[in-house]
Design a protein around this motif. Structure first.
Motif, PDB file in Angstrom:
ATOM      1  N   HIS A 183       0.829  -1.421  -0.114  1.00 17.65           N
ATOM      2  CA  HIS A 183       0.217  -0.009  -0.142  1.00 17.65           C
ATOM      3  C   HIS A 183       0.880   1.025   0.097  1.00 17.65           C
ATOM      4  O   HIS A 183       2.098   1.143   0.160  1.00 17.65           O
ATOM      5  CB  HIS A 183      -1.010  -0.071   1.334  1.00 17.65           C
ATOM      6  CG  HIS A 183      -0.320  -0.235   2.612  1.00 17.65           C
ATOM      7  ND1 HIS A 183      -0.847  -0.247   3.873  1.00 17.65           N
ATOM      8  CD2 HIS A 183       0.957  -0.480   3.063  1.00 17.65           C
ATOM      9  CE1 HIS A 183      -0.213  -0.358   4.663  1.00 17.65           C
ATOM     10  NE2 HIS A 183       0.911  -0.387   4.445  1.00 17.65           N
ATOM     11  N   SER A 185       0.671   3.555   2.155  1.00 17.95           N
ATOM     12  CA  SER A 185       0.640   4.124   3.812  1.00 17.95           C
ATOM     13  C   SER A 185       2.283   4.098   4.257  1.00 17.95           C
ATOM     14  O   SER A 185       2.635   4.897   5.109  1.00 17.95           O
ATOM     15  CB  SER A 185      -0.064   2.999   4.556  1.00 17.95           C
ATOM     16  OG  SER A 185      -1.310   3.116   4.246  1.00 17.95           O
ATOM     17  N   ARG A 209       0.437  -6.506  -4.894  1.00 21.89           N
ATOM     18  CA  ARG A 209      -0.547  -7.752  -4.034  1.00 21.89           C
ATOM     19  C   ARG A 209      -0.463  -8.844  -4.937  1.00 21.89           C
ATOM     20  O   ARG A 209      -1.021  -8.569  -6.175  1.00 21.89           O
ATOM     21  CB  ARG A 209      -1.468  -7.244  -3.295  1.00 21.89           C
ATOM     22  CG  ARG A 209      -1.394  -6.474  -2.288  1.00 21.89           C
ATOM     23  CD  ARG A 209      -2.861  -5.993  -1.464  1.00 21.89           C
ATOM     24  NE  ARG A 209      -2.796  -4.845  -0.750  1.00 21.89           N
ATOM     25  CZ  ARG A 209      -3.817  -4.268  -0.071  1.00 21.89           C
ATOM     26  NH1 ARG A 209      -4.925  -4.673  -0.003  1.00 21.89           N
ATOM     27  NH2 ARG A 209      -3.505  -2.961   0.526  1.00 21.89           N
ATOM     28  N   GLN A 222      -2.236   3.516  -5.895  1.00 22.64           N
ATOM     29  CA  GLN A 222      -2.966   3.917  -4.688  1.00 22.64           C
ATOM     30  C   GLN A 222      -2.611   5.362  -4.483  1.00 22.64           C
ATOM     31  O   GLN A 222      -1.679   5.906  -4.950  1.00 22.64           O
ATOM     32  CB  GLN A 222      -2.604   3.332  -3.558  1.00 22.64           C
ATOM     33  CG  GLN A 222      -3.291   1.931  -3.054  1.00 22.64           C
ATOM     34  CD  GLN A 222      -3.374   1.235  -1.864  1.00 22.64           C
ATOM     35  OE1 GLN A 222      -2.373   1.723  -1.017  1.00 22.64           O
ATOM     36  NE2 GLN A 222      -4.054   0.449  -1.515  1.00 22.64           N
ATOM     37  N   GLU A 224      -2.561   8.110  -1.271  1.00 23.73           N
ATOM     38  CA  GLU A 224      -2.629   8.262   0.029  1.00 23.73           C
ATOM     39  C   GLU A 224      -2.616   9.550   0.452  1.00 23.73           C
ATOM     40  O   GLU A 224      -2.108  10.342  -0.094  1.00 23.73           O
ATOM     41  CB  GLU A 224      -1.288   7.555   0.689  1.00 23.73           C
ATOM     42  CG  GLU A 224      -1.119   7.247   2.049  1.00 23.73           C
ATOM     43  CD  GLU A 224      -1.858   5.923   2.573  1.00 23.73           C
ATOM     44  OE1 GLU A 224      -1.934   5.318   1.663  1.00 23.73           O
ATOM     45  OE2 GLU A 224      -1.899   5.747   3.756  1.00 23.73           O
ATOM     46  N   PHE A 265      -3.383   1.006  11.439  1.00 22.26           N
ATOM     47  CA  PHE A 265      -2.603   2.232  11.486  1.00 22.26           C
ATOM     48  C   PHE A 265      -3.649   3.331  11.788  1.00 22.26           C
ATOM     49  O   PHE A 265      -3.017   4.533  11.969  1.00 22.26           O
ATOM     50  CB  PHE A 265      -1.734   2.481  10.328  1.00 22.26           C
ATOM     51  CG  PHE A 265      -2.109   1.890   8.955  1.00 22.26           C
ATOM     52  CD1 PHE A 265      -2.147   0.618   8.639  1.00 22.26           C
ATOM     53  CD2 PHE A 265      -3.367   2.722   8.363  1.00 22.26           C
ATOM     54  CE1 PHE A 265      -2.770   0.198   7.827  1.00 22.26           C
ATOM     55  CE2 PHE A 265      -3.700   2.105   6.999  1.00 22.26           C
ATOM     56  CZ  PHE A 265      -3.632   0.915   6.566  1.00 22.26           C
ATOM     57  N   GLY A 297     -10.413   3.829   2.248  1.00 23.07           N
ATOM     58  CA  GLY A 297     -10.359   3.468   3.708  1.00 23.07           C
ATOM     59  C   GLY A 297      -9.744   4.823   4.279  1.00 23.07           C
ATOM     60  O   GLY A 297      -8.929   5.487   3.750  1.00 23.07           O
ATOM     61  N   CYS A 298     -10.209   4.958   5.635  1.00 21.14           N
ATOM     62  CA  CYS A 298      -9.499   5.910   6.332  1.00 21.14           C
ATOM     63  C   CYS A 298      -9.684   5.934   7.669  1.00 21.14           C
ATOM     64  O   CYS A 298     -10.132   4.974   8.505  1.00 21.14           O
ATOM     65  CB  CYS A 298     -10.465   7.434   5.720  1.00 21.14           C
ATOM     66  SG  CYS A 298     -12.008   7.149   6.238  1.00 21.14           S
ATOM     67  N   PHE A 321      -6.123   8.745   4.676  1.00 21.58           N
ATOM     68  CA  PHE A 321      -6.954   7.877   3.891  1.00 21.58           C
ATOM     69  C   PHE A 321      -6.178   7.231   2.710  1.00 21.58           C
ATOM     70  O   PHE A 321      -4.977   7.669   2.435  1.00 21.58           O
ATOM     71  CB  PHE A 321      -8.064   9.007   3.398  1.00 21.58           C
ATOM     72  CG  PHE A 321      -7.520  10.251   2.634  1.00 21.58           C
ATOM     73  CD1 PHE A 321      -7.403  10.009   1.256  1.00 21.58           C
ATOM     74  CD2 PHE A 321      -7.414  11.056   3.084  1.00 21.58           C
ATOM     75  CE1 PHE A 321      -6.935  10.958   0.209  1.00 21.58           C
ATOM     76  CE2 PHE A 321      -6.863  12.466   2.384  1.00 21.58           C
ATOM     77  CZ  PHE A 321      -6.463  12.218   1.006  1.00 21.58           C
ATOM     78  N   GLY A 322      -6.771   6.386   2.250  1.00 20.72           N
ATOM     79  CA  GLY A 322      -5.922   5.705   1.196  1.00 20.72           C
ATOM     80  C   GLY A 322      -7.197   5.112   0.004  1.00 20.72           C
ATOM     81  O   GLY A 322      -8.164   4.393   0.429  1.00 20.72           O
TER      82      GLY A 322
END
Ligand code: PHE
Length: 371
Positions: A183, A185, A209, A222, A224, A265, A297-298, A321-322
Motif C-alpha cells: 500500500h 501508507s 499484492r 493507490q 494516500e 494504523f 479506507g480512512c 486515507f487511502g
C-alpha cells in the motif's frame, strides 16, 4: 415422344444458342453463370441432350449437326470462361477504386500517442488535492518491513501481514526481507520521519499484492493522504473527502457514509461509501440513487504510528486515507476489466487513452477535453 431423340432443326439450335448467349451476357455474378453452365452443359443440360440425339440421326444429318452442336458446345464453354474472367476483373477494378489512396494528399493527422487513463486520473487527482493545499510526496516501490508494516502498527508475525498478499523479496545478508509495498501508507511513515507537523500531503504510486481477477491486478495504484497537526479531526477528513469526490466525479452534491472498519494504523478506522445510482446496467451516477459505493479506507492516525515516527501523540493528531486509483479510473471512465489497463493493447489505449494536449486542471475542467 416415342423415346427416340428427335433430330433438332438447325433453326432450333440457332435459337438455343442465341438464348444461351444472351442469358450469359446478362448474368450478373458467378453463381448465375454457373447455374447457366449446368443448365446447358451439365449432364442433364439442354446442349448435352442435343449431343445425345446425334446417335439417333442418319449419317447425313449427323454430318451437319455434329459439327454444329460441337461448335455450340465449344462456343458456349469459351464464352462462360470469358464472362467469368471479365466479372473477376470488374470486381478487382471496383476494389481498387474503393481502396484508392491519393498519395499526393498531405499526410493525415493520425493520433498515435495517448495518455493512459491511470496517468490522466493521477493528473486529475493531484490537481484536486493540490488546490486543497496538499503537497505531493513519494516513496520507493521496494520497501522495508519496518515502513510497510512495523511502523504502521502491524504487530510482528500478525496475520494482517499475510492478508496483504505480500510479495517478499529474498532476505539480504543481514537476514532482512524487503517487500514490494502492499500500500502507499509507508509514505506516511517516511514523511513523518523527515518532516515536523503541520503535515498535509498526498502520495500516489504503484502498489503490489499477489492477486489477479477482473478488479485486481498484482500491480495497482493507490493514493494516500495524511494530515497531521494539533487540531485536525475526523470532521476535517469528512469535509476534504467530500470535496474531493465532488470535484473528481464532477457533481454538485454528494452524500457519504462512514462504516466502522479496521486498519492497524488508524483508530478509529472507517470505510467511506458514496451514494450512487446503479439501477441502469453499465451506468453509474454518483450523488443520487439508492445504492452505496465503497470508495476508500480512512481513519485517525493511530498513536502507535505517531510514536514510531517520533511524534508525541499527546500533542499531535491527524487523519489518513487511502484509495485505489485504478478503481477511480474504472468508475469514471467505465473500463470493465482492470487487467486490460496493463495489457498494453494499442487498440485499448487508443480507445480509453486521452489526448496529450489536454491536461486536466480545475479551472479548465477535469475531463472536459478528454477523449
Ligand atoms: N492502506 C490501506 C489499504 O491499502 C488504506 C488506508 C490508508 C486506510 C490510510 C486508512 C488510512 O487498504
Amino acid at each position: 415422344m416415342d423415346g427416340k431423340p428427335q433430330s433438332p432443326a438447325t433453326a432450333d439450335v440457332e435459337a438455343l444458342e442465341r438464348d444461351l448467349l444472351a442469358r450469359l451476357d446478362a448474368a450478373a455474378d458467378e453463381a448465375a453463370i454457373e447455374a447457366l453452365r449446368v443448365e446447358a452443359l451439365g449432364k442433364q443440360g439442354s446442349v448435352s441432350a442435343l449431343m445425345k440425339s446425334l446417335g439417333g440421326m442418319s449419317p447425313a444429318e449427323r454430318q451437319v449437326m455434329g459439327p454444329r452442336l460441337n461448335g455450340l458446345k465449344d462456343k458456349l464453354g469459351e464464352a462462360i470462361v470469358a464472362k467469368k474472367a471479365s466479372l473477376a476483373e470488374a470486381a478487382l477494378e471496383a476494389r481498387l477504386a474503393a481502396e484508392r489512396v491519393d498519395v499526393t494528399l498531405p499526410p493525415q493527422r493520425v493520433r498515435i500517442g495517448a495518455i493512459h487513463p491511470i496517468s490522466a486520473v493521477m493528473e486529475e487527482v493531484s490537481a484536486i488535492f493540490g488546490q486543497m493545499g496538499f503537497a505531493l510526496e513519494e516513496g520507493p516501490d521496494i520497501e522495508t518491513d519496518f515502513h510497510n508494516f512495523t511502523a504502521l502498527n502491524f504487530p510482528p508475525r500478525h496475520p494482517a501481514r499475510d492478508m496483504h498478499d505480500t510479495f517478499f523479496l529474498q532476505a539480504d545478508e543481514k537476514g532482512e526481507r524487503k517487500v514490494l509495498r502492499t500500500h502507499t501508507s509507508p509514505v506516511q511513515v517516511r514523511t513523518m520521519l523527515k518532516q515536523k507537523p503541520p503535515i498535509r500531503m498526498v502520495c500516489m504510486g504503484r502498489t503490489f499484492r499477489c492477486d489477479s481477477d477482473a478488479t485486481h491486478t498484482p500491480m495497482f495504484h493507490q493514493i494516500e493522504g495524511l494530515v497531521i497537526d494539533e487540531t485536525t479531526t475526523m470532521a476535517d477528513l469528512k469535509g476534504v473527502l467530500m470535496a474531493f469526490i465532488k470535484a473528481y466525479f464532477e457533481v454538485d452534491s454528494v452524500e457519504v457514509r462512514f462504516r466502522p472498519h479496521h486498519f492497524p494504523f488508524t483508530e478509529p478506522s472507517a470505510e467511506m461509501d458514496v451514494r450512487c445510482d446503479r439501477s441502469v446496467p453499465g451506468q453509474l451516477k454518483i450523488g443520487e440513487g439508492d445504492d452505496w459505493l465503497e470508495i476508500l479506507g480512512c481513519g485517525m492516525v493511530h498513536p502507535n504510528v505517531l510514536r514510531h515516527c517520533g511524534l508525541d501523540p499527546e500533542r499531535y493528531q491527524g487523519y489518513a486515507f487511502g484509495m485505489g486509483i485504478d478503481r477511480l479510473a474504472m468508475l469514471k471512465y467505465g473500463a470493465p476489466d482492470l487487467r486490460d489497463f496493463f495489457g498494453s493493447d494499442v487498440r485499448w489505449l487508443q480507445h480509453y487513452g486521452f489526448s496529450p494536449y489536454l491536461l486536466p486542471g480545475l479551472a479548465a475542467g477535469l475531463s472536459g477535453g478528454i477523449g
